[in-house]
Design a protein around this motif. Structure first.
Motif, PDB file in Angstrom:
ATOM      1  N   LEU A  41       0.831  -1.205   0.000  1.00 33.48           N
ATOM      2  CA  LEU A  41       0.000   0.000   0.000  1.00 33.48           C
ATOM      3  C   LEU A  41       0.869   1.259   0.000  1.00 33.48           C
ATOM      4  O   LEU A  41       0.534   2.253  -0.650  1.00 33.48           O
ATOM      5  CB  LEU A  41      -0.941  -0.003   1.200  1.00 33.48           C
ATOM      6  N   HIS A  42       1.980   1.200   0.696  1.00 29.38           N
ATOM      7  CA  HIS A  42       2.916   2.335   0.719  1.00 29.38           C
ATOM      8  C   HIS A  42       3.396   2.655  -0.696  1.00 29.38           C
ATOM      9  O   HIS A  42       3.315   3.804  -1.142  1.00 29.38           O
ATOM     10  CB  HIS A  42       4.098   1.998   1.635  1.00 29.38           C
ATOM     11  N   PHE A  43       3.869   1.646  -1.410  1.00 33.63           N
ATOM     12  CA  PHE A  43       4.373   1.884  -2.759  1.00 33.63           C
ATOM     13  C   PHE A  43       3.244   2.197  -3.737  1.00 33.63           C
ATOM     14  O   PHE A  43       3.429   2.978  -4.666  1.00 33.63           O
ATOM     15  CB  PHE A  43       5.223   0.709  -3.240  1.00 33.63           C
ATOM     16  N   GLY A  44       2.071   1.625  -3.517  1.00 37.14           N
ATOM     17  CA  GLY A  44       0.925   1.965  -4.348  1.00 37.14           C
ATOM     18  C   GLY A  44       0.543   3.425  -4.182  1.00 37.14           C
ATOM     19  O   GLY A  44       0.263   4.127  -5.163  1.00 37.14           O
ATOM     20  N   ALA A  45       0.559   3.914  -2.943  1.00 34.91           N
ATOM     21  CA  ALA A  45       0.242   5.317  -2.691  1.00 34.91           C
ATOM     22  C   ALA A  45       1.275   6.232  -3.352  1.00 34.91           C
ATOM     23  O   ALA A  45       0.919   7.273  -3.915  1.00 34.91           O
ATOM     24  CB  ALA A  45       0.160   5.584  -1.190  1.00 34.91           C
ATOM     25  N   LEU A  46       2.551   5.838  -3.297  1.00 34.94           N
ATOM     26  CA  LEU A  46       3.578   6.647  -3.954  1.00 34.94           C
ATOM     27  C   LEU A  46       3.351   6.713  -5.460  1.00 34.94           C
ATOM     28  O   LEU A  46       3.484   7.780  -6.072  1.00 34.94           O
ATOM     29  CB  LEU A  46       4.972   6.074  -3.664  1.00 34.94           C
ATOM     30  N   ALA A  47       2.996   5.589  -6.065  1.00 27.35           N
ATOM     31  CA  ALA A  47       2.731   5.569  -7.512  1.00 27.35           C
ATOM     32  C   ALA A  47       1.513   6.434  -7.847  1.00 27.35           C
ATOM     33  O   ALA A  47       1.533   7.181  -8.830  1.00 27.35           O
ATOM     34  CB  ALA A  47       2.511   4.130  -7.988  1.00 27.35           C
ATOM     35  N   LEU A  48       0.470   6.357  -7.031  1.00 22.64           N
ATOM     36  CA  LEU A  48      -0.720   7.181  -7.267  1.00 22.64           C
ATOM     37  C   LEU A  48      -0.406   8.663  -7.094  1.00 22.64           C
ATOM     38  O   LEU A  48      -0.938   9.501  -7.830  1.00 22.64           O
ATOM     39  CB  LEU A  48      -1.854   6.760  -6.340  1.00 22.64           C
ATOM     40  N   GLN A  49       0.453   9.004  -6.143  1.00 22.60           N
ATOM     41  CA  GLN A  49       0.843  10.405  -5.956  1.00 22.60           C
ATOM     42  C   GLN A  49       1.588  10.929  -7.178  1.00 22.60           C
ATOM     43  O   GLN A  49       1.367  12.066  -7.606  1.00 22.60           O
ATOM     44  CB  GLN A  49       1.713  10.561  -4.710  1.00 22.60           C
ATOM     45  N   ARG A  50       2.468  10.094  -7.749  1.00 27.89           N
ATOM     46  CA  ARG A  50       3.170  10.507  -8.964  1.00 27.89           C
ATOM     47  C   ARG A  50       2.173  10.693 -10.111  1.00 27.89           C
ATOM     48  O   ARG A  50       2.293  11.632 -10.902  1.00 27.89           O
ATOM     49  CB  ARG A  50       4.256   9.493  -9.326  1.00 27.89           C
ATOM     50  N   MET A  51       1.185   9.811 -10.198  1.00 27.86           N
ATOM     51  CA  MET A  51       0.155   9.947 -11.233  1.00 27.86           C
ATOM     52  C   MET A  51      -0.645  11.225 -11.018  1.00 27.86           C
ATOM     53  O   MET A  51      -0.986  11.915 -11.984  1.00 27.86           O
ATOM     54  CB  MET A  51      -0.767   8.730 -11.229  1.00 27.86           C
ATOM     55  N   LEU A  52      -0.952  11.538  -9.769  1.00 27.83           N
ATOM     56  CA  LEU A  52      -1.714  12.744  -9.452  1.00 27.83           C
ATOM     57  C   LEU A  52      -0.965  13.988  -9.934  1.00 27.83           C
ATOM     58  O   LEU A  52      -1.577  14.952 -10.391  1.00 27.83           O
ATOM     59  CB  LEU A  52      -1.975  12.828  -7.946  1.00 27.83           C
ATOM     60  N   GLY A  53       0.360  13.929  -9.877  1.00 28.88           N
ATOM     61  CA  GLY A  53       1.167  15.058 -10.323  1.00 28.88           C
ATOM     62  C   GLY A  53       1.047  15.357 -11.808  1.00 28.88           C
ATOM     63  O   GLY A  53       1.343  16.472 -12.238  1.00 28.88           O
ATOM     64  N   VAL A  54       0.610  14.392 -12.607  1.00 30.26           N
ATOM     65  CA  VAL A  54       0.485  14.609 -14.057  1.00 30.26           C
ATOM     66  C   VAL A  54      -0.961  14.462 -14.536  1.00 30.26           C
ATOM     67  O   VAL A  54      -1.226  14.541 -15.730  1.00 30.26           O
ATOM     68  CB  VAL A  54       1.403  13.642 -14.858  1.00 30.26           C
ATOM     69  N   ALA A  55      -1.873  14.251 -13.604  1.00 25.74           N
ATOM     70  CA  ALA A  55      -3.276  14.016 -13.963  1.00 25.74           C
ATOM     71  C   ALA A  55      -3.967  15.305 -14.400  1.00 25.74           C
ATOM     72  O   ALA A  55      -3.643  16.393 -13.916  1.00 25.74           O
ATOM     73  CB  ALA A  55      -4.030  13.408 -12.780  1.00 25.74           C
ATOM     74  N   GLY A  56      -4.928  15.145 -15.274  1.00 24.14           N
ATOM     75  CA  GLY A  56      -5.757  16.265 -15.705  1.00 24.14           C
ATOM     76  C   GLY A  56      -6.828  16.582 -14.683  1.00 24.14           C
ATOM     77  O   GLY A  56      -6.989  15.882 -13.680  1.00 24.14           O
ATOM     78  N   LYS A  57      -7.605  17.622 -14.967  1.00 25.06           N
ATOM     79  CA  LYS A  57      -8.607  18.089 -13.997  1.00 25.06           C
ATOM     80  C   LYS A  57      -9.725  17.080 -13.751  1.00 25.06           C
ATOM     81  O   LYS A  57     -10.324  17.088 -12.680  1.00 25.06           O
ATOM     82  CB  LYS A  57      -9.189  19.426 -14.428  1.00 25.06           C
ATOM     83  N   ASP A  58     -10.017  16.203 -14.694  1.00 24.36           N
ATOM     84  CA  ASP A  58     -11.073  15.211 -14.482  1.00 24.36           C
ATOM     85  C   ASP A  58     -10.580  13.985 -13.726  1.00 24.36           C
ATOM     86  O   ASP A  58     -11.326  13.371 -12.969  1.00 24.36           O
ATOM     87  CB  ASP A  58     -11.667  14.780 -15.827  1.00 24.36           C
ATOM     88  N   LEU A  59      -9.325  13.624 -13.943  1.00 24.62           N
ATOM     89  CA  LEU A  59      -8.751  12.441 -13.308  1.00 24.62           C
ATOM     90  C   LEU A  59      -8.246  12.728 -11.889  1.00 24.62           C
ATOM     91  O   LEU A  59      -8.334  11.872 -11.008  1.00 24.62           O
ATOM     92  CB  LEU A  59      -7.617  11.882 -14.165  1.00 24.62           C
TER      93      LEU A  59
END
Length: 170
Positions: free
Chosen positions: A72-90
């Motif tokens: 879960l720790h590494f999953g959260a880190l990956a999601l945080q990186r995705m959030l950094g490049v996500a568009g306004k809908d995602l």
């Protein structure tokens, strides 16, 4: 020249002793596993390119007490990186899922030896393992002794590395 009062030398020592020693145990006063995680995951999944690459560890030691928390720790880190490049809908969908995993940050998981090797996997694999790891925590005691420090298998010669060696552990 006057010397400082004798008690002054004791103050820095007492302050040093008052600093908490990092614990190797992660525990929670309440059950951190949200019952709405699956709903957030289901809302997010249709928005993702399921072959989108994310970095996940490839050499963590299996540990019945810690593996789910580490995943879960590494999953959260990956999601945080995705959030950094996500568009306004995602972004709001990723944010909702990250909120469900925010408790993991309270553990302050570390990789003091820098042993974690990352490999690129599809985000679909990440989403599957997140659900499995969260399910693995349900019904467990809220105490995770020895889980703050990541433990890795020794490096094997010829093991591919993404070159992403860094401090992604926390």
């Amino acid at each position: 020249m006057d010397s400082p009062p004798s008690g002054c030398a004791l103050v820095p020592l007492l302050l040093l002793l008052a600093v908490p020693i990092p614990s190797s145990c992660c525990s929670f006063a309440f059950n951190p596993v949200g019952s709405t995680f699956s709903a957030h995951l289901n809302k997010l999944t249709p928005w993702l390119l399921l072959d989108y690459p994310v970095a996940m560890p490839s050499n963590l030691e299996p540990d019945s007490g810690c593996s789910d928390l580490w995943g879960l720790h590494f999953g959260a880190l990956a999601l945080q990186r995705m959030l950094g490049v996500a568009g306004k809908d995602l972004a709001p969908l990723l944010g909702s899922l990250l909120a469900q995993l925010s408790f993991v940050a309270d553990c302050h998981i570390q990789d003091p030896q820098g042993c974690v090797r990352l490999e690129m996997v599809n985000v679909s694999q990440l989403l599957e393992t997140l659900a499995q790891h969260l399910g693995g925590l349900q019904g467990r005691p809220l105490n995770f002794p020895g889980c703050v420090r990541l433990r890795c298998h020794p490096a094997l010669t010829g093991t591919p590395d993404t070159g992403a060696r860094r401090d992604l552990s926390g």
